[in-house]
Enzyme design. Structure first.
Site, short mmCIF file in Angstrom:
data_model
loop_
_atom_site.label_atom_id
_atom_site.label_comp_id
_atom_site.label_asym_id
_atom_site.label_seq_id
_atom_site.Cartn_x
_atom_site.Cartn_y
_atom_site.Cartn_z
N ILE A 194 -62.73 -10.73 -53.60
CA ILE A 194 -62.00 -9.52 -54.20
C ILE A 194 -61.69 -9.49 -55.65
O ILE A 194 -61.91 -8.41 -56.15
CB ILE A 194 -60.43 -9.52 -53.20
CG1 ILE A 194 -60.64 -9.35 -51.95
CG2 ILE A 194 -59.68 -8.44 -53.89
CD1 ILE A 194 -59.47 -9.38 -51.23
N ASP A 322 -60.15 -11.60 -38.02
CA ASP A 322 -59.24 -12.38 -39.06
C ASP A 322 -57.98 -13.47 -38.56
O ASP A 322 -57.70 -14.28 -39.48
CB ASP A 322 -59.01 -11.60 -40.06
CG ASP A 322 -59.77 -11.07 -41.06
OD1 ASP A 322 -60.99 -11.20 -40.82
OD2 ASP A 322 -59.54 -10.50 -42.25
N HIS A 454 -95.27 -2.30 -50.74
CA HIS A 454 -95.27 -2.55 -52.08
C HIS A 454 -95.05 -0.98 -52.89
O HIS A 454 -95.87 -0.07 -52.22
CB HIS A 454 -96.77 -3.02 -52.45
CG HIS A 454 -97.04 -2.84 -54.08
ND1 HIS A 454 -96.41 -3.96 -54.93
CD2 HIS A 454 -97.55 -2.28 -54.82
CE1 HIS A 454 -96.89 -3.84 -56.15
NE2 HIS A 454 -97.50 -2.69 -56.18
P1 FAD Z 1 -58.21 -5.90 -39.44
O1 FAD Z 1 -59.22 -4.97 -40.10
O2 FAD Z 1 -56.92 -6.40 -40.39
O3 FAD Z 1 -57.33 -4.78 -38.41
C1 FAD Z 1 -56.14 -5.44 -37.67
C2 FAD Z 1 -55.33 -4.19 -37.36
O4 FAD Z 1 -54.46 -4.65 -36.54
C3 FAD Z 1 -54.67 -3.46 -38.62
O5 FAD Z 1 -55.02 -1.90 -38.15
C4 FAD Z 1 -53.19 -3.79 -38.42
O6 FAD Z 1 -52.44 -2.72 -38.65
C5 FAD Z 1 -52.98 -3.67 -36.70
N1 FAD Z 1 -52.14 -4.62 -36.09
C6 FAD Z 1 -51.55 -5.81 -36.79
N2 FAD Z 1 -50.56 -6.27 -35.93
C7 FAD Z 1 -50.43 -5.04 -34.91
C8 FAD Z 1 -49.63 -5.22 -33.77
N3 FAD Z 1 -48.70 -6.08 -33.60
N4 FAD Z 1 -49.68 -4.08 -33.14
C9 FAD Z 1 -50.46 -3.05 -33.34
N5 FAD Z 1 -51.25 -3.20 -34.46
C10 FAD Z 1 -51.16 -4.13 -35.17
N6 FAD Z 1 -65.46 -7.65 -44.99
C11 FAD Z 1 -66.91 -7.45 -45.07
O7 FAD Z 1 -67.37 -7.90 -44.14
N7 FAD Z 1 -67.31 -6.62 -45.98
C12 FAD Z 1 -66.59 -5.95 -46.73
O8 FAD Z 1 -67.28 -5.43 -47.89
C13 FAD Z 1 -65.46 -6.61 -46.96
N8 FAD Z 1 -64.52 -6.06 -48.24
C14 FAD Z 1 -63.13 -6.32 -48.09
C15 FAD Z 1 -62.43 -5.78 -49.11
C16 FAD Z 1 -61.34 -6.04 -49.24
C17 FAD Z 1 -60.36 -5.42 -50.57
C18 FAD Z 1 -60.47 -6.88 -48.04
C19 FAD Z 1 -59.13 -7.04 -48.42
C20 FAD Z 1 -61.21 -7.25 -46.95
C21 FAD Z 1 -62.47 -7.06 -47.24
N9 FAD Z 1 -63.33 -7.47 -46.09
C22 FAD Z 1 -64.60 -7.23 -46.13
C23 FAD Z 1 -62.95 -8.20 -44.89
C24 FAD Z 1 -62.56 -7.30 -43.66
O9 FAD Z 1 -61.64 -6.16 -44.14
C25 FAD Z 1 -61.78 -8.05 -42.50
O10 FAD Z 1 -62.49 -9.42 -42.41
C26 FAD Z 1 -61.67 -7.38 -41.36
O11 FAD Z 1 -60.94 -6.13 -41.44
C27 FAD Z 1 -61.20 -8.04 -40.19
O12 FAD Z 1 -60.91 -7.19 -39.16
P2 FAD Z 1 -59.90 -7.41 -37.88
O13 FAD Z 1 -60.22 -6.56 -36.71
O14 FAD Z 1 -59.80 -8.72 -37.86
O15 FAD Z 1 -58.53 -7.01 -38.64
P1 NAI Z 2 -61.57 -15.81 -51.58
O1 NAI Z 2 -61.20 -16.74 -50.68
O2 NAI Z 2 -62.84 -15.06 -51.67
O3 NAI Z 2 -61.15 -16.32 -53.10
C1 NAI Z 2 -60.08 -16.70 -53.66
C2 NAI Z 2 -60.21 -17.54 -54.83
O4 NAI Z 2 -58.87 -17.91 -55.30
C3 NAI Z 2 -60.81 -18.80 -54.79
O5 NAI Z 2 -62.09 -18.81 -55.69
C4 NAI Z 2 -59.90 -19.68 -54.77
O6 NAI Z 2 -60.21 -21.00 -55.53
C5 NAI Z 2 -59.01 -19.07 -55.98
N1 NAI Z 2 -57.45 -19.63 -56.06
C6 NAI Z 2 -56.90 -19.76 -54.74
N2 NAI Z 2 -55.45 -20.20 -55.26
C7 NAI Z 2 -55.53 -20.08 -56.63
C8 NAI Z 2 -54.44 -20.14 -57.50
N3 NAI Z 2 -53.02 -20.45 -57.17
N4 NAI Z 2 -54.72 -19.84 -58.91
C9 NAI Z 2 -56.01 -19.52 -59.36
N5 NAI Z 2 -57.00 -19.17 -58.40
C10 NAI Z 2 -56.89 -19.60 -57.02
O7 NAI Z 2 -60.39 -14.87 -51.31
P2 NAI Z 2 -60.15 -13.00 -51.81
O8 NAI Z 2 -61.09 -12.79 -52.89
O9 NAI Z 2 -58.69 -12.94 -51.80
O10 NAI Z 2 -60.68 -12.59 -50.46
C11 NAI Z 2 -60.27 -12.57 -49.01
C12 NAI Z 2 -61.28 -12.51 -48.24
O11 NAI Z 2 -61.45 -11.05 -47.91
C13 NAI Z 2 -62.64 -13.19 -48.67
O12 NAI Z 2 -62.60 -14.65 -48.40
C14 NAI Z 2 -63.46 -12.52 -47.50
O13 NAI Z 2 -63.46 -13.30 -46.34
C15 NAI Z 2 -62.91 -11.03 -47.67
N6 NAI Z 2 -63.38 -10.30 -48.29
C16 NAI Z 2 -64.92 -10.03 -48.20
C17 NAI Z 2 -65.54 -9.18 -48.99
C18 NAI Z 2 -66.96 -8.83 -48.74
O14 NAI Z 2 -67.47 -9.30 -47.57
N7 NAI Z 2 -67.87 -8.32 -49.91
C19 NAI Z 2 -64.97 -8.12 -50.24
C20 NAI Z 2 -63.71 -8.83 -50.23
C21 NAI Z 2 -63.04 -9.60 -49.50
#
Ligand code: FAD
Ligand code: NAI
Length: 475
Positions: A194, A322, A454
């Protein structure tokens, strides 16, 4: 009499909504409960991924990349841009439209597949007569019951101890994706996925970005040859990345934030910024789920305990995505959702954790699958490595984007591909071929013998495969 379902998914993110659709395809009577609200209080299916994760971040990455290309790279192609300007509100509005298209798309898929949707919070009430009673608390309250439950409640951003998110100055991913103007100075804590994606967006739009990272190495989980190349590119773009820092007190004023930290040399420093994004990882979310009412077991970090098949300690209660162990990735959550639905149907759902790709959507993009060179060394596995730089690829030259390389690692004896690591243009798309290759246990020779179009970037994958046997043709 409460409504009865064969399968109830609690959470409508990639794990829950895909699991629900697959279960419906297999003939089950399925419900999905999700509590996410859009700005009008209505449902917004798709979870973190669709609302404040994968989709909005990629929309802003694309928009900001277009702006950067127009401002800094079009001239190389003989295209002069005069009076370039930025409308952040419009850019953020476009991102919101893209999110809504995805929310609506999932609602449509539910109708198509006859998945019953409940908008509200789902929580366990009791286990009774071979079913689980689930309370849905939304605009009204009702109890529904399901024979199988798929818990897919996702994750939340981890806050620094003592520094809660206010989403005004101290931002999680939610605030970082919703900024209404470009901050002059932006700080990020954590140079993980992130940190790099969000830092790239706001740097391209003009912010002065500083990233503070605790680890002494950049992208410690990534193959270090690839990470070093990416690090060089990010520094060149103007991202300031300080490694090996210890973050101390954070003070949030009316208009700015100050971060006290100790740098890698042990010297006390202060970073003053307009906004601070804290991106130090995410924590499993079971808020409001009431797992204790039925005795659903969590681990010490709050994640639901599951086995390799996503079975929890309770019969017919499954958990995916997650909220359980493993990488926090949307496609991993989806694969688990599908596999669980198939297991409920008595089939052999399977997720291959060795072939889950990772992508960081920066420029250059970083993508990998399988093991890194460091992991192979630690495991004492004999391997061969082949590297091919995009500098020597005709398509990359034509595109004007020659940063980076493809690196392939193969077993020294059998030649089976053990990992592929890419930094460079469209790495996110190139990695798919490598995932397929590894899923079919291909050798580097297999890839080297396959005809690739290519000129295409994918020729670099073939050339990296040839390089494993030290016989690249174009380098
Ligand atoms: P979530 O997507 O978190 O969905 C959980 C849902 O459950 C939510 O809608 C929540 O409101 C709902 N919920 C929770 N508790 C309850 C309850 N008790 N009752 C009803 N509803 C509930 N992953 C990638 O693979 N590619 C990426 O490019 C990527 N980019 C990311 C960028 C950011 C900024 C972040 C934060 C994450 C990114 N991720 C990416 C990670 C990805 O978003 C998560 O791994 C993924 O959303 C997990 O899916 P999930 O279904 O487990 O949970
Ligand atoms: P991250 O685990 O990718 O990175 C967290 C970073 O913060 C690490 O480098 C860690 O060493 C550092 N850190 C931890 N504690 C710290 C502290 N106290 N001070 C300074 N640095 C510290 O976690 P991030 O970026 O928050 O993303 C969370 C997750 O969301 C990712 O691991 C990924 O699973 C998912 N995600 C996936 C994306 C994708 O697939 N393109 C995009 C964004 C998020």
């Amino acid at each position: 009499m409460s409504k009865q379902f064969d399968v109830i998914a609690i959470g409508g993110g990639p794990g829950g909504y895909i699991g629900a659709i697959r279960a419906a395809q297999l003939g089950f009577n399925v419900a999905c409960i999700d509590e996410w609200k859009n700005s009008k209080g209505g449902p917004a299916l798709g979870g973190t991924c669709t609302n404040v994760g994968c989709i909005p971040s990629k929309a802003l990455l694309q928009s900001s990349e277009n702006y950067d290309q127009a401002g800094n790279h079009f001239a190389e192609h003989g295209i002069e841009v005069k009076g370039l300007s930025l409308d952040v509100a419009k850019m953020v509005g476009r991102k919101d439209t893209v999110v809504k298209q995805n929310n609506d798309g999932i609602a449509y898929l539910f109708k198509k597949n006859k998945v019953t949707f409940f908008h509200g919070r789902g929580s366990f009430v009791a286990a009774k007569d071979g079913s689980y009673q689930i309370k849905v608390a939304g605009a009204s309250e009702e109890i529904i019951s399901g024979k199988h439950i798929i818990v897919s409640t996702g994750s939340n951003a981890r806050a620094l101890p003592g520094t809660p998110f206010d989403e005004v100055n101290i931002l999680s991913n939610e605030g970082a994706l919703g900024l209404g103007a470009v901050p002059k100075k932006l700080g990020l804590i954590g140079s993980g996925v992130i940190g790099l994606e969000m830092g790239s967006v706001w740097r391209r739009l003009g912010a002065e970005v500083t990233v503070l990272e605790a680890l002494p190495v950049f992208l410690g989980a990534v193959d270090q040859q690839i990470a070093k190349e990416a690090h060089k590119a990010f520094l060149k773009q103007g991202l300031k990345i300080e490694l090996g820092v210890k973050v101390g007190e954070i003070k949030s004023g009316k208009k700015s934030v100050s971060v006290a930290y100790v740098d890698a040399r042990g010297e006390a420093q202060t970073l003053e910024v307009d906004k601070l994004i804290v991106s130090i990882g995410r924590v499993a979310n079971t808020i409001g789920l009431a797992p204790e009412t039925v005795g659903l077991k969590l681990d010490e970090r709050g994640a639901i305990v599951v086995d390799d098949e996503c079975k929890t300690n309770l019969p017919n209660v499954w958990a995916v995505g997650d909220v359980v162990r493993g990488p926090m990735l949307a496609h991993k959550a989806e694969e688990e959702g599908v596999a669980v639905a198939e297991r409920i149907a008595g089939q052999h759902g399977h997720v291959n954790f060795n072939t889950i790709p990772w992508v960081i959507y920066t420029n250059p993009e970083i993508a990998w699958v399988g093991q890194t060179e460091e992991q192979l060394k630690t495991a004492g596995r004999a391997y061969k490595a082949g590297v091919f730089p995009f500098m020597a690829n005709g398509r990359a030259r034509a595109m004007g984007d020659m940063t980076g390389m493809v690196k392939m690692l193969a077993d020294a004896a059998t030649d089976e591909i053990l990992g592929v690591h890419i930094v460079g243009p469209l790495a996110s798309e190139l990695i798919a071929e490598c995932v397929v290759a590894m899923a079919f246990h291909a050798s580097s020779e297999d890839i080297g013998r396959i005809c690739h179009a290519h000129p295409s970037l994918s020729e670099s994958t073939k050339e990296a495969a040839l390089a494993v046997e030290k016989r690249s043709l174009n380098f």
